[in-house]
Design a protein around this motif. Structure first.
Motif, mmCIF file in Angstrom:
data_model
loop_
_atom_site.group_PDB
_atom_site.id
_atom_site.type_symbol
_atom_site.label_atom_id
_atom_site.label_comp_id
_atom_site.label_asym_id
_atom_site.label_seq_id
_atom_site.Cartn_x
_atom_site.Cartn_y
_atom_site.Cartn_z
ATOM 1 N N LEU A 59 12.150 2.758 -0.120
ATOM 2 C CA LEU A 59 10.971 3.603 0.020
ATOM 3 C C LEU A 59 9.968 2.961 0.977
ATOM 4 O O LEU A 59 9.750 1.754 0.941
ATOM 5 C CB LEU A 59 10.300 3.822 -1.337
ATOM 6 C CG LEU A 59 10.984 4.781 -2.315
ATOM 7 C CD1 LEU A 59 10.131 4.916 -3.566
ATOM 8 C CD2 LEU A 59 11.208 6.154 -1.678
ATOM 9 N N PRO A 60 9.321 3.751 1.829
ATOM 10 C CA PRO A 60 8.304 3.205 2.740
ATOM 11 C C PRO A 60 6.928 3.198 2.086
ATOM 12 O O PRO A 60 6.637 3.996 1.184
ATOM 13 C CB PRO A 60 8.340 4.183 3.917
ATOM 14 C CG PRO A 60 8.714 5.491 3.280
ATOM 15 C CD PRO A 60 9.629 5.165 2.125
ATOM 16 N N SER A 61 6.077 2.305 2.554
ATOM 17 C CA SER A 61 4.688 2.237 2.104
ATOM 18 C C SER A 61 3.816 2.010 3.331
ATOM 19 O O SER A 61 3.969 0.999 4.027
ATOM 20 C CB SER A 61 4.507 1.098 1.099
ATOM 21 O OG SER A 61 3.143 0.917 0.781
ATOM 22 N N LEU A 62 2.920 2.941 3.604
ATOM 23 C CA LEU A 62 2.043 2.830 4.767
ATOM 24 C C LEU A 62 1.028 1.717 4.546
ATOM 25 O O LEU A 62 0.338 1.688 3.524
ATOM 26 C CB LEU A 62 1.333 4.146 5.022
ATOM 27 C CG LEU A 62 0.475 4.219 6.294
ATOM 28 C CD1 LEU A 62 1.351 4.046 7.531
ATOM 29 C CD2 LEU A 62 -0.284 5.549 6.345
ATOM 30 N N GLN A 63 0.918 0.810 5.522
ATOM 31 C CA GLN A 63 0.044 -0.352 5.418
ATOM 32 C C GLN A 63 -1.245 -0.140 6.204
ATOM 33 O O GLN A 63 -1.322 0.730 7.085
ATOM 34 C CB GLN A 63 0.785 -1.588 5.930
ATOM 35 C CG GLN A 63 2.064 -1.898 5.159
ATOM 36 C CD GLN A 63 1.815 -2.156 3.682
ATOM 37 O OE1 GLN A 63 1.128 -3.116 3.330
ATOM 38 N NE2 GLN A 63 2.364 -1.311 2.824
ATOM 39 N N PRO A 64 -2.295 -0.922 5.903
ATOM 40 C CA PRO A 64 -3.582 -0.751 6.599
ATOM 41 C C PRO A 64 -3.500 -0.870 8.117
ATOM 42 O O PRO A 64 -4.331 -0.293 8.830
ATOM 43 C CB PRO A 64 -4.440 -1.875 6.005
ATOM 44 C CG PRO A 64 -3.867 -2.107 4.645
ATOM 45 C CD PRO A 64 -2.395 -1.892 4.792
ATOM 46 N N ASN A 65 -2.500 -1.614 8.637
ATOM 47 C CA ASN A 65 -2.387 -1.760 10.095
ATOM 48 C C ASN A 65 -1.626 -0.605 10.749
ATOM 49 O O ASN A 65 -1.336 -0.643 11.941
ATOM 50 C CB ASN A 65 -1.735 -3.094 10.451
ATOM 51 C CG ASN A 65 -0.295 -3.213 9.949
ATOM 52 O OD1 ASN A 65 0.231 -2.298 9.309
ATOM 53 N ND2 ASN A 65 0.334 -4.343 10.221
ATOM 54 N N GLY A 66 -1.295 0.420 9.948
ATOM 55 C CA GLY A 66 -0.629 1.595 10.498
ATOM 56 C C GLY A 66 0.882 1.538 10.456
ATOM 57 O O GLY A 66 1.553 2.543 10.738
ATOM 58 N N LEU A 67 1.468 0.389 10.121
ATOM 59 C CA LEU A 67 2.924 0.262 10.031
ATOM 60 C C LEU A 67 3.397 0.616 8.626
ATOM 61 O O LEU A 67 2.639 0.529 7.657
ATOM 62 C CB LEU A 67 3.353 -1.165 10.366
ATOM 63 C CG LEU A 67 2.996 -1.692 11.760
ATOM 64 C CD1 LEU A 67 3.517 -3.109 11.937
ATOM 65 C CD2 LEU A 67 3.551 -0.773 12.843
ATOM 66 N N SER A 68 4.653 0.990 8.534
ATOM 67 C CA SER A 68 5.268 1.233 7.234
ATOM 68 C C SER A 68 6.080 0.013 6.823
ATOM 69 O O SER A 68 6.799 -0.565 7.648
ATOM 70 C CB SER A 68 6.173 2.469 7.271
ATOM 71 O OG SER A 68 5.399 3.652 7.339
ATOM 72 N N LYS A 69 5.935 -0.352 5.570
ATOM 73 C CA LYS A 69 6.738 -1.428 5.003
ATOM 74 C C LYS A 69 7.735 -0.806 4.028
ATOM 75 O O LYS A 69 7.361 -0.030 3.155
ATOM 76 C CB LYS A 69 5.851 -2.452 4.300
ATOM 77 C CG LYS A 69 6.633 -3.527 3.558
ATOM 78 C CD LYS A 69 5.776 -4.738 3.169
ATOM 79 C CE LYS A 69 4.534 -4.410 2.422
ATOM 80 N NZ LYS A 69 3.823 -5.637 1.963
ATOM 81 N N TYR A 70 9.011 -1.168 4.180
ATOM 82 C CA TYR A 70 10.059 -0.618 3.327
ATOM 83 C C TYR A 70 10.430 -1.626 2.240
ATOM 84 O O TYR A 70 10.612 -2.812 2.516
ATOM 85 C CB TYR A 70 11.300 -0.276 4.155
ATOM 86 C CG TYR A 70 11.103 0.872 5.109
ATOM 87 C CD1 TYR A 70 11.479 2.156 4.757
ATOM 88 C CD2 TYR A 70 10.526 0.668 6.360
ATOM 89 C CE1 TYR A 70 11.301 3.224 5.639
ATOM 90 C CE2 TYR A 70 10.331 1.720 7.245
ATOM 91 C CZ TYR A 70 10.719 3.001 6.876
ATOM 92 O OH TYR A 70 10.543 4.044 7.743
#
Length: 377
Positions: A126-137
């Motif tokens: 699952l992805p999670s949108l991070q404060p820097n605009g990138l997604s972390k899976y």
């Protein structure tokens, strides 16, 4: 397709985190031809697993992996194509900024701890949108096809089976560690966390047949062992006999040698994640000392694994296994289940082999990570 990888490891509990990430980094290079930088915040811990490493070097190459000390000038570091944040270790803030500035954003993966709990499959990838605009899976290792699998080198099981079929190779390996095994002696390895109830577990082995040789690599259980034996000190090479039980302390060995030690033993006591997985590939009976957590959250994880592992076991043996694992992890006396389990090691060994074969049907963790990276472009 060859990609560059940054794998970050913060050493939290001795050797578990670095053990997993070091195996993963080597396999990505050796089997998948990836370019890997392994960032480690504790080079002393790393050097226990890789004795040839230089603990003073900020940058070095070992087994084709570039090893970098975490204390870097991050503004000068260009992030790789894939960034692996192992076990929720927090990336340096400046490095995260550099990730967001990269022309082609890196694939950001949070490699999670291993769990057999049912919710894992629903959160895997699952992805999670991070404060820097990138997604972390979120990438979860696991025990079924809906998870990321387990670390397993391509030829591991073939090498293990060839070794276990060769008594001369086994004898030579053990003798190389200073272990002389009698013909009827049972071998048990013990790599665990602190165990206040250790004496309750060892005392039955003093009187039981067959004789037992307990092989204990240097580690956190030695003070409890020393107290039960009533000796002033225990060091690598020491050997103490009580009745039919011989306790032998082993030096800290490489990961490859530890794997082979597991292959040699009739029963393996293991801890954490790395040795736990390697014991399952050893296809021998095991007892798992799970990493303790607040509010006994670890016991839920223990039960989740037992629910999977005990499928197919004869009910009485399954009950004994559950009783032994629970007592060990609660630092309680084992009761009659311990002697009953020791009497059924052949049945447990057959079950362990079936379990190993079933696990090997899923793709290994490194292969799944590489495939996921390829799908993300």
């Amino acid at each position: 397709m060859a990609r560059s990888w940054d794998v970050f490891c913060a050493v939290v509990d001795n050797f578990g985190d670095i053990g997993v990430t070091w195996r993963l980094a080597r396999q990505l290079v050796a089997e998948h031809h990836q370019q890997v930088r392994l960032w480690v915040d504790d080079l002393d811990a790393f050097a226990r697993l890789c004795p040839q490493a230089d603990v003073r070097a900020s940058r070095q190459t070992q087994a084709g992996v570039e090893i970098r000390h975490w204390e870097a000038q991050w503004e000068s570091v260009e992030p790789a194509d894939v960034v692996v944040e192992a076990f929720a270790c927090r990336l340096p803030a400046d490095f995260e900024v550099a990730m967001a500035r990269r022309a082609v954003p890196p694939l950001w993966l949070n490699l999670e701890y291993l769990s057999a709990e049912g919710w894992v499959a629903g959160c895997h990838r699952l992805p999670s949108l991070q404060p820097n605009g990138l997604s972390k899976y979120f990438f979860f290792p696991g025990f079924d096809a809906d998870t990321g699998g387990l670390l397993r080198e391509r030829e591991l099981l073939a090498r293990r089976r060839a070794f276990q079929a060769d008594p001369l190779a086994r004898r030579a390996f053990l003798q190389g560690l200073g272990i002389d095994v009698a013909a009827n002696e049972r071998l048990v390895s013990l790599f665990s966390y602190e165990q206040p109830a250790l004496g309750d577990w060892l005392q039955p082995l003093v009187d039981q047949q067959p004789p037992t040789r307990l092989l204990v690599p240097e580690g956190r259980v030695l003070p409890d062992l020393k107290a039960w034996l009533g000796v002033d000190a225990l060091r690598a090479g020491d050997c103490v006999t009580r009745g039919r039980l011989t306790v032998q302390v082993l030096p800290f060995v490489s990961q490859a040698a530890y794997d082979t030690l597991l292959w040699c033993c009739d029963l393996n006591g293991v801890r954490g994640e790395d040795s736990f997985v390697r014991a399952q590939w050893a296809s021998e009976p095991l007892i798992w000392h799970i990493y303790p957590q607040d509010d006994e959250a670890h016991m839920h994880k223990l039960e989740a694994f037992l629910d999977r592992f005990c499928v197919g076991l004869e009910p009485g043996l399954a009950d004994d296994l559950r009783g032994v694992w629970r007592a060990w992890n609660r630092a309680e006396a084992p009761g009659p289940a311990w002697s009953a389990l020791l009497a059924q090691l052949p049945a447990l060994r057959a079950h362990a082999e079936r379990w190993c074969v079933a696990l090997a049907e899923q793709d290994d963790l490194a292969s799944q990570l590489v495939a996921f990276a390829a799908r993300q472009g």
